[in-house]
Design a protein around this motif. Sequence first.
Motif, PDB file in Angstrom:
ATOM      1  N   ALA A  11     -11.973 112.707  -9.071  1.00  0.00           N
ATOM      2  CA  ALA A  11     -13.210 112.281  -8.468  1.00  0.00           C
ATOM      3  C   ALA A  11     -12.871 111.367  -7.253  1.00  0.00           C
ATOM      4  O   ALA A  11     -13.936 110.748  -6.853  1.00  0.00           O
ATOM      5  N   SER A  12     -11.669 111.207  -6.773  1.00  0.00           N
ATOM      6  CA  SER A  12     -11.475 110.186  -5.617  1.00  0.00           C
ATOM      7  C   SER A  12     -10.861 110.889  -4.419  1.00  0.00           C
ATOM      8  O   SER A  12     -10.052 112.021  -4.730  1.00  0.00           O
ATOM      9  N   LEU A  13     -10.946 110.529  -3.186  1.00  0.00           N
ATOM     10  CA  LEU A  13     -10.532 110.889  -1.978  1.00  0.00           C
ATOM     11  C   LEU A  13      -9.751 109.907  -1.045  1.00  0.00           C
ATOM     12  O   LEU A  13     -10.135 108.740  -1.328  1.00  0.00           O
ATOM     13  N   SER A  14      -8.621 110.146  -0.555  1.00  0.00           N
ATOM     14  CA  SER A  14      -7.858 109.339   0.227  1.00  0.00           C
ATOM     15  C   SER A  14      -8.615 109.253   1.441  1.00  0.00           C
ATOM     16  O   SER A  14      -9.592 110.077   1.746  1.00  0.00           O
ATOM     17  N   PHE A  15      -8.513 108.035   2.287  1.00  0.00           N
ATOM     18  CA  PHE A  15      -9.293 107.834   3.431  1.00  0.00           C
ATOM     19  C   PHE A  15      -8.862 108.667   4.283  1.00  0.00           C
ATOM     20  O   PHE A  15      -9.954 109.102   5.114  1.00  0.00           O
ATOM     21  N   GLU A  16      -7.869 109.338   4.423  1.00  0.00           N
ATOM     22  CA  GLU A  16      -7.441 110.485   5.444  1.00  0.00           C
ATOM     23  C   GLU A  16      -8.317 111.767   5.142  1.00  0.00           C
ATOM     24  O   GLU A  16      -8.985 112.269   5.967  1.00  0.00           O
ATOM     25  N   THR A  17      -8.511 111.963   3.827  1.00  0.00           N
ATOM     26  CA  THR A  17      -9.218 113.346   3.492  1.00  0.00           C
ATOM     27  C   THR A  17     -10.631 113.000   3.808  1.00  0.00           C
ATOM     28  O   THR A  17     -11.233 113.908   4.092  1.00  0.00           O
ATOM     29  N   HIS A  18     -10.791 111.901   3.414  1.00  0.00           N
ATOM     30  CA  HIS A  18     -12.373 111.583   3.557  1.00  0.00           C
ATOM     31  C   HIS A  18     -12.824 111.807   5.115  1.00  0.00           C
ATOM     32  O   HIS A  18     -13.994 112.250   5.391  1.00  0.00           O
ATOM     33  N   LYS A  19     -11.883 111.261   6.004  1.00  0.00           N
ATOM     34  CA  LYS A  19     -12.213 111.330   7.326  1.00  0.00           C
ATOM     35  C   LYS A  19     -12.327 112.705   7.916  1.00  0.00           C
ATOM     36  O   LYS A  19     -13.143 113.160   8.701  1.00  0.00           O
ATOM     37  N   SER A  20     -11.356 113.447   7.395  1.00  0.00           N
ATOM     38  CA  SER A  20     -11.437 115.012   7.763  1.00  0.00           C
ATOM     39  C   SER A  20     -12.663 115.682   7.332  1.00  0.00           C
ATOM     40  O   SER A  20     -13.097 116.680   7.929  1.00  0.00           O
ATOM     41  N   LEU A  21     -13.006 115.399   6.273  1.00  0.00           N
ATOM     42  CA  LEU A  21     -14.452 116.065   5.484  1.00  0.00           C
ATOM     43  C   LEU A  21     -15.604 115.489   6.556  1.00  0.00           C
ATOM     44  O   LEU A  21     -16.520 116.211   6.800  1.00  0.00           O
ATOM     45  N   VAL A  22     -15.608 114.204   6.793  1.00  0.00           N
ATOM     46  CA  VAL A  22     -16.728 113.662   7.649  1.00  0.00           C
ATOM     47  C   VAL A  22     -16.776 114.167   9.104  1.00  0.00           C
ATOM     48  O   VAL A  22     -17.743 114.506   9.707  1.00  0.00           O
ATOM     49  N   SER A  23     -15.632 114.555   9.718  1.00  0.00           N
ATOM     50  CA  SER A  23     -15.482 114.806  11.132  1.00  0.00           C
ATOM     51  C   SER A  23     -15.418 116.133  11.364  1.00  0.00           C
ATOM     52  O   SER A  23     -15.791 116.876  12.409  1.00  0.00           O
ATOM     53  N   CYS A  24     -15.436 117.035  10.303  1.00  0.00           N
ATOM     54  CA  CYS A  24     -15.220 118.399  10.475  1.00  0.00           C
ATOM     55  C   CYS A  24     -16.810 119.050  10.909  1.00  0.00           C
ATOM     56  O   CYS A  24     -17.829 118.360  10.530  1.00  0.00           O
ATOM     57  N   LYS A  25     -16.689 120.110  11.687  1.00  0.00           N
ATOM     58  CA  LYS A  25     -18.086 120.569  12.127  1.00  0.00           C
ATOM     59  C   LYS A  25     -18.940 121.421  10.779  1.00  0.00           C
ATOM     60  O   LYS A  25     -19.855 121.581  11.001  1.00  0.00           O
ATOM     61  N   ALA A  26     -17.969 121.996   9.913  1.00  0.00           N
ATOM     62  CA  ALA A  26     -18.800 122.607   8.823  1.00  0.00           C
ATOM     63  C   ALA A  26     -19.466 121.683   7.982  1.00  0.00           C
ATOM     64  O   ALA A  26     -19.487 120.568   8.041  1.00  0.00           O
ATOM     65  N   SER A  27     -20.630 122.323   7.360  1.00  0.00           N
ATOM     66  CA  SER A  27     -21.563 121.552   6.394  1.00  0.00           C
ATOM     67  C   SER A  27     -20.757 121.447   5.224  1.00  0.00           C
ATOM     68  O   SER A  27     -20.367 122.642   4.571  1.00  0.00           O
ATOM     69  N   VAL A  28     -20.748 120.301   4.768  1.00  0.00           N
ATOM     70  CA  VAL A  28     -19.990 119.996   3.311  1.00  0.00           C
ATOM     71  C   VAL A  28     -21.057 119.436   2.193  1.00  0.00           C
ATOM     72  O   VAL A  28     -21.797 118.516   2.696  1.00  0.00           O
ATOM     73  N   LYS A  29     -21.106 119.977   1.153  1.00  0.00           N
ATOM     74  CA  LYS A  29     -21.793 119.694   0.012  1.00  0.00           C
ATOM     75  C   LYS A  29     -20.964 119.531  -1.297  1.00  0.00           C
ATOM     76  O   LYS A  29     -20.053 120.003  -1.346  1.00  0.00           O
ATOM     77  N   TYR A  30     -21.352 118.559  -1.970  1.00  0.00           N
ATOM     78  CA  TYR A  30     -20.701 118.137  -3.285  1.00  0.00           C
ATOM     79  C   TYR A  30     -21.478 118.683  -4.592  1.00  0.00           C
ATOM     80  O   TYR A  30     -22.576 118.160  -4.636  1.00  0.00           O
ATOM     81  N   PHE A  31     -20.559 119.150  -5.556  1.00  0.00           N
ATOM     82  CA  PHE A  31     -21.114 119.308  -6.836  1.00  0.00           C
ATOM     83  C   PHE A  31     -20.397 118.628  -7.860  1.00  0.00           C
ATOM     84  O   PHE A  31     -19.200 118.991  -7.904  1.00  0.00           O
ATOM     85  N   GLU A  32     -20.944 117.564  -8.668  1.00  0.00           N
ATOM     86  CA  GLU A  32     -20.090 117.197  -9.813  1.00  0.00           C
ATOM     87  C   GLU A  32     -20.330 117.616 -11.035  1.00  0.00           C
ATOM     88  O   GLU A  32     -21.521 117.953 -11.220  1.00  0.00           O
ATOM     89  N   VAL A  33     -19.268 118.053 -11.492  1.00  0.00           N
ATOM     90  CA  VAL A  33     -19.317 118.852 -12.952  1.00  0.00           C
ATOM     91  C   VAL A  33     -19.379 117.779 -13.988  1.00  0.00           C
ATOM     92  O   VAL A  33     -18.434 116.982 -14.081  1.00  0.00           O
ATOM     93  N   GLY A  34     -20.143 117.773 -14.864  1.00  0.00           N
ATOM     94  CA  GLY A  34     -20.146 117.188 -16.106  1.00  0.00           C
ATOM     95  C   GLY A  34     -19.049 117.349 -16.963  1.00  0.00           C
ATOM     96  O   GLY A  34     -18.491 118.404 -16.988  1.00  0.00           O
ATOM     97  N   ASN A  35     -18.959 116.618 -17.974  1.00  0.00           N
ATOM     98  CA  ASN A  35     -17.788 116.736 -18.943  1.00  0.00           C
ATOM     99  C   ASN A  35     -18.311 117.705 -20.091  1.00  0.00           C
ATOM    100  O   ASN A  35     -18.797 117.744 -20.953  1.00  0.00           O
ATOM    101  N   GLY A  36     -17.846 118.998 -19.730  1.00  0.00           N
ATOM    102  CA  GLY A  36     -18.192 120.214 -20.493  1.00  0.00           C
ATOM    103  C   GLY A  36     -16.978 120.777 -21.261  1.00  0.00           C
ATOM    104  O   GLY A  36     -17.295 121.945 -21.644  1.00  0.00           O
ATOM    105  N   GLY A  37     -15.902 120.248 -21.156  1.00  0.00           N
ATOM    106  CA  GLY A  37     -14.777 120.776 -21.836  1.00  0.00           C
ATOM    107  C   GLY A  37     -13.824 121.343 -20.917  1.00  0.00           C
ATOM    108  O   GLY A  37     -14.132 121.600 -19.531  1.00  0.00           O
ATOM    109  N   LYS A  38     -12.844 122.122 -21.384  1.00  0.00           N
ATOM    110  CA  LYS A  38     -12.026 122.740 -20.645  1.00  0.00           C
ATOM    111  C   LYS A  38     -12.652 124.127 -19.874  1.00  0.00           C
ATOM    112  O   LYS A  38     -13.430 124.562 -20.284  1.00  0.00           O
ATOM    113  N   ASN A  39     -12.351 123.998 -18.577  1.00  0.00           N
ATOM    114  CA  ASN A  39     -12.721 125.231 -17.846  1.00  0.00           C
ATOM    115  C   ASN A  39     -14.072 124.973 -17.146  1.00  0.00           C
ATOM    116  O   ASN A  39     -14.910 125.934 -16.763  1.00  0.00           O
ATOM    117  N   ALA A  40     -14.923 123.767 -17.573  1.00  0.00           N
ATOM    118  CA  ALA A  40     -16.239 123.797 -17.214  1.00  0.00           C
ATOM    119  C   ALA A  40     -16.362 124.027 -15.769  1.00  0.00           C
ATOM    120  O   ALA A  40     -17.551 124.470 -15.343  1.00  0.00           O
TER     121      ALA A  40
END
Length: 211
Positions: A37-66
């Motif tokens: 659940a963490s990103l490096s500053f470098e990765t964060h910068k690449s995600l923010v600056s890219c032209k593509a639409s980026v969306k996030y889904f946080e997966v709850g604690n549902g066990g293995k393979n959730a």
Amino acid sequence: MSIYLVDYENVNAGGFKGIELLSSDDDVYVFYSSKAASLSFETHKSLVSCKASVKYFEVGNGGKNALDFQLTLFTGYLLGKGINQDIYLISNDKGFDYNTAFYESYLMAENVDIYRSPSIAATISKGSKPVSQIKQSRSSKGVPIYERLCSMLPEYSSCDIINISSVLLGTENKQMFYAELVSRFKQEKGLDIYNRIKSEYSSLKKAAASA
């Protein structure tokens, strides 16, 4: 114009390599959990600056393979919407190959291919359109069931066709097929589907068994 579903728990920052090459027509969906659940500053910068639409889904604690289950469900949701973009599963998890093989054998939509790749960069050929590094071959044993059902039921939605395919694969005879159709689609719609498919039921089942 493609859709990228990133299994961040599996590929981490390496999966985003090449994201700067995407265009504004591309969509990136990142699936992550408390395990990753963490990103490096470098990765964060690449995600923010890219032209593509980026969306996030946080997966709850549902066990293995959730996360895998929810990413797979989202893939089905996209197909049900009737998209016409290829889908790239960004993951090293070869378990997804069973999903893509099943899709190509039974549910193949005319304009949508599904691939698995370890990174976004690995899906892109320099100076050309995206290509798959790990691509399941299309079935060579005739037209996929999905396409046959689409031609038999042209006014039904992609979501309906996927549901009908599921009923077809999960029943052993016409009586069971009819009963399950009525259960899912109600009497009038289920009867309409059954009457239009029943003459091809055995042929479709044989095609599924040999795919």
